[in-house]
Scaffold this motif. Structure first.
Motif, mmCIF file in Angstrom:
data_model
loop_
_atom_site.group_PDB
_atom_site.id
_atom_site.type_symbol
_atom_site.label_atom_id
_atom_site.label_comp_id
_atom_site.label_asym_id
_atom_site.label_seq_id
_atom_site.Cartn_x
_atom_site.Cartn_y
_atom_site.Cartn_z
ATOM 1 N N LEU A 62 0.830 -1.208 0.000
ATOM 2 C CA LEU A 62 0.000 0.000 0.000
ATOM 3 C C LEU A 62 0.863 1.256 0.000
ATOM 4 C CD1 LEU A 62 -2.560 -0.856 2.847
ATOM 5 C CD2 LEU A 62 -2.966 -1.006 0.392
ATOM 6 N N CYS A 93 -0.037 5.241 1.157
ATOM 7 C CA CYS A 93 -1.099 6.091 1.673
ATOM 8 C C CYS A 93 -0.560 7.455 2.061
ATOM 9 C CB CYS A 93 -1.810 5.433 2.847
ATOM 10 S SG CYS A 93 -0.762 4.974 4.215
ATOM 11 N N PHE A 116 -1.581 10.570 4.772
ATOM 12 C CA PHE A 116 -2.376 10.876 5.945
ATOM 13 C C PHE A 116 -2.251 12.367 6.218
ATOM 14 C CE2 PHE A 116 -3.358 10.787 10.516
ATOM 15 C CZ PHE A 116 -4.466 9.950 10.509
ATOM 16 N N ARG A 169 8.026 5.739 6.212
ATOM 17 C CA ARG A 169 7.254 6.963 6.337
ATOM 18 C C ARG A 169 8.066 8.198 5.956
ATOM 19 N NH1 ARG A 169 5.083 6.129 12.347
ATOM 20 N NH2 ARG A 169 4.269 8.211 11.979
ATOM 21 N N HIS A 204 3.405 10.678 4.147
ATOM 22 C CA HIS A 204 3.277 9.583 3.184
ATOM 23 C C HIS A 204 3.794 8.310 3.829
ATOM 24 C CE1 HIS A 204 3.870 13.108 0.366
ATOM 25 N NE2 HIS A 204 2.661 12.664 0.080
ATOM 26 N N CYS A 205 3.229 7.193 3.421
ATOM 27 C CA CYS A 205 3.632 5.935 4.024
ATOM 28 C C CYS A 205 3.550 4.808 2.993
ATOM 29 C CB CYS A 205 2.720 5.639 5.208
ATOM 30 S SG CYS A 205 3.152 4.168 6.117
#
Length: 77
Positions: free
Chosen positions: A10, A12, A14, A48, A60-61
């Motif tokens: 993934l 993602c 945040f 991260r 961001h991760c």
């Protein structure tokens, strides 16, 4: 844990309201990752990055999953 046993699964981003403190953002992401691991029953490795230098605080991760747990992760995600 060795990185070679994990697969990128993934990506993602945040974000919280602008001007949210960095620590609050980090704490929220830590909570998300903890709940993700509990919900899926899998080990996750998170790489991260934090956006700084503006009022738009976000992180961001890249979430990696242990190869042997990938099917279980996808089933519960």
């Amino acid at each position: 844990m060795t990185q070679e046993n994990y697969i990128e699964e993934l990506f993602c981003m945040f974000s919280l309201m602008n001007k949210t403190s960095r620590q609050t953002l980090f704490d929220k992401m830590e909570g998300f990752l903890h709940i993700l691991a509990l919900h899926t029953g899998c080990h996750v490795c998170a790489i991260r990055g934090y956006e700084c230098g503006s009022d738009n605080t976000h992180e961001h991760c890249i979430i990696k999953v242990e190869k042997s747990e990938l099917t279980r992760f996808r089933k519960h995600f």
